[in-house]
Design an enzyme around this catalytic site. Structure first.
Site, PDB file in Angstrom:
ATOM      1  N   GLU A 140       0.793  -1.227   0.000  1.00 38.96           N
ATOM      2  CA  GLU A 140       0.000   0.000   0.000  1.00 38.96           C
ATOM      3  C   GLU A 140       0.830   1.284   0.000  1.00 38.96           C
ATOM      4  O   GLU A 140       0.812   2.066   0.966  1.00 38.96           O
ATOM      5  CB  GLU A 140      -0.960   0.006   1.200  1.00 38.96           C
ATOM      6  CG  GLU A 140      -1.937  -1.155   1.197  1.00 38.96           C
ATOM      7  CD  GLU A 140      -2.930  -1.116   2.336  1.00 38.96           C
ATOM      8  OE1 GLU A 140      -3.903  -1.887   2.292  1.00 38.96           O
ATOM      9  OE2 GLU A 140      -2.754  -0.324   3.280  1.00 38.96           O
ATOM     10  N   GLU A 337      -5.366  -8.746   0.888  1.00 47.92           N
ATOM     11  CA  GLU A 337      -6.065  -8.395   2.124  1.00 47.92           C
ATOM     12  C   GLU A 337      -7.541  -8.205   1.811  1.00 47.92           C
ATOM     13  O   GLU A 337      -7.895  -7.547   0.838  1.00 47.92           O
ATOM     14  CB  GLU A 337      -5.535  -7.089   2.746  1.00 47.92           C
ATOM     15  CG  GLU A 337      -4.161  -7.168   3.361  1.00 47.92           C
ATOM     16  CD  GLU A 337      -3.740  -5.847   3.997  1.00 47.92           C
ATOM     17  OE1 GLU A 337      -4.639  -5.041   4.372  1.00 47.92           O
ATOM     18  OE2 GLU A 337      -2.527  -5.613   4.111  1.00 47.92           O
TER      19      GLU A 337
END
Length: 432
Positions: A140, A337
């Protein structure tokens, strides 16, 4: 602990008001000491892969220079323990914990950090690469860049749009520099990167809403997807950032415009990856017209929002993968995720009956099945997360785990969602 150097998050947590419950991640779920017990829980769950992150300050306490042998020893033991239990290691090299020593020299704002990251990545691959077949460079980069440098919600806590753009570029450059080194050292492994991606929708079809949606999509998604998979930064976003004053191209400001993007950088950044990791939690809707009362009721429902305030939108996961396959084709995609935080409580029977999380996983896994049936190369799914943990600026207030952690005594209690997920993995009837 065992020679680990401080990270930017250690520093961030020491600043009053930065973390919701005034906690820090020094102990968290103590996976460092309880990893064998945790791996046994994973084996019992039936998972065949475990995605974990290596702590850069544990390998290089100063960010570069001398390697801390105890750090590498820990990860070698962890990988060997996984393989002994039939669990494949998926290693993420950077999950936001930049060594504070490198931050003192400018952190991701300066180019040298990208070069140090490549050196660190090479060290870890040399140590573990004979057993690890799947590598993720960054987790991220949007969060590291924007939350860390523009909004100040994450470490290092800056609030400057121009610094965020510099950090984003150097993060992506670090990915590319590391990727080249990693391929040399582990040519038969699979290498990729993980992005948090959020589909953006428009409820009111007006020119203003469309423009807002295009900017939001560009800011969250395209600013990372385009350089990685197309070798360019989107021109509309460059203009938008200039208009917002993040970049000064007219007056020779101190940020020197876009000069931090050097010739050849995009070729380095856009080297082919073997897979794209996708972290998905919610969607965004521009121009929503719900009343405050309606919104409050939906947020209290538990079937519409998680306690993070994120709307539950499983259809958006399918829409996202369809878009990626069309606009950003990759050899493989992995959901790295997907999960939800709810107000979990230990009930009188000693169990955690997290039915909202069970329903969350049920609905999203149905979409995963549909995505695969479309022929999109979605090759795997990782639930977030195996255990409750330190959730960054939220501290210990938010719980995402399949396993409940009592932070006072480190007791682990599998939740109902653990057993639901176990049946999915083992293909057992869900009603049994």
């Amino acid at each position: 602990m065992d020679g680990r150097g401080p990270s930017i998050w250690d520093t961030f947590c020491l600043t009053p008001g930065r973390v919701a419950d005034h906690s820090d991640g020094t102990v968290a779920c103590d996976h460092y000491h309880l990893w064998e017990k945790d791996l046994d829980l994973m084996k019992d769950l039936g998972v065949t892969a475990y995605r974990f992150s290596v702590a850069w300050p544990r390998i290089y306490p100063e960010g570069r220079g001398k390697v801390q042998a105890k750090g590498l020893d820990f990860y070698n033991r962890l990988v060997d323990g996984m393989l002994a239990r039939g669990i494949a290691p998926w290693v993420t090299l950077y999950h936001w914990d930049l060594p504070q020593a490198l931050q003192n020299y400018g952190g991701w704002i300066v180019r040298a950090t990208a070069e140090s990251f490549a050196d660190y990545a090479a060290t870890v691959v040399k140590s573990l690469g004979d057993r690890v077949q799947h590598w993720i460079t960054l987790n991220e980069p949007f969060c590291s860049a924007v939350l860390g440098h523009r909004t100040g919600e994450h470490a290092p806590g800056f609030r400057d749009g121009g610094l965020a753009l510099r950090a984003a570029h150097h993060l992506l450059l670090g990915h590319g520099l590391a990727l080249a080194r990693m391929r040399e050292l582990a040519p038969n492994a699979q290498h990729g990167i993980t992005l948090n991606l959020t589909p953006i929708y428009v409820e009111q079809d007006s020119p203003e809403a469309q423009r807002a949606a295009e900017f939001t999509d560009g800011d969250l998604n395209r600013w990372y997807l385009d350089p990685l998979l197309k070798g360019v930064y989107p021109e509309d976003m460059k203009r938008a950032y200039e208009q917002r004053g993040f970049i000064d191209v007219l007056h020779g400001g101190s940020d020197q415009g876009w000069l931090f993007i050097k010739e050849g950088d995009l070729q380095i950044i856009s080297q082919p990856v073997d897979f794209l990791g996708v972290n998905f939690y919610t969607h965004g809707v521009i121009g929503r017209t719900r009343s405050p009362e309606q919104e409050k009721l939906l947020r209290q429902d538990g079937n519409q929002y998680t306690v993070m305030g994120w709307e539950i939108a499983p259809q958006a996961l399918e829409d996202l993968l369809v878009r990626l396959d069309k606009d950003y084709p990759c050899p493989a995609y992995y959901i790295t995720e997907n999960g939800a935080a709810f107000d979990d409580r230990v009930e009188s029977d000693g169990q955690i009956h997290d039915h909202h999380r069970v329903e969350y996983f049920r609905r999203h896994l149905e979409k995963v099945s549909g995505i695969c049936q479309r022929g999109i190369p979605l090759k795997g799914y990782f639930a977030w997360s195996i255990m409750d943990n330190f959730e960054w600026a939220f501290g210990y207030e938010k719980r995402f785990g399949l396993v409940h952690v009592d932070y006072k005594d480190q007791r682990r209690r599998p939740k109902d969602s653990y057993y639901f997920y176990q049946k999915i993995i083992l293909k057992e009837p869900l009603g049994s």
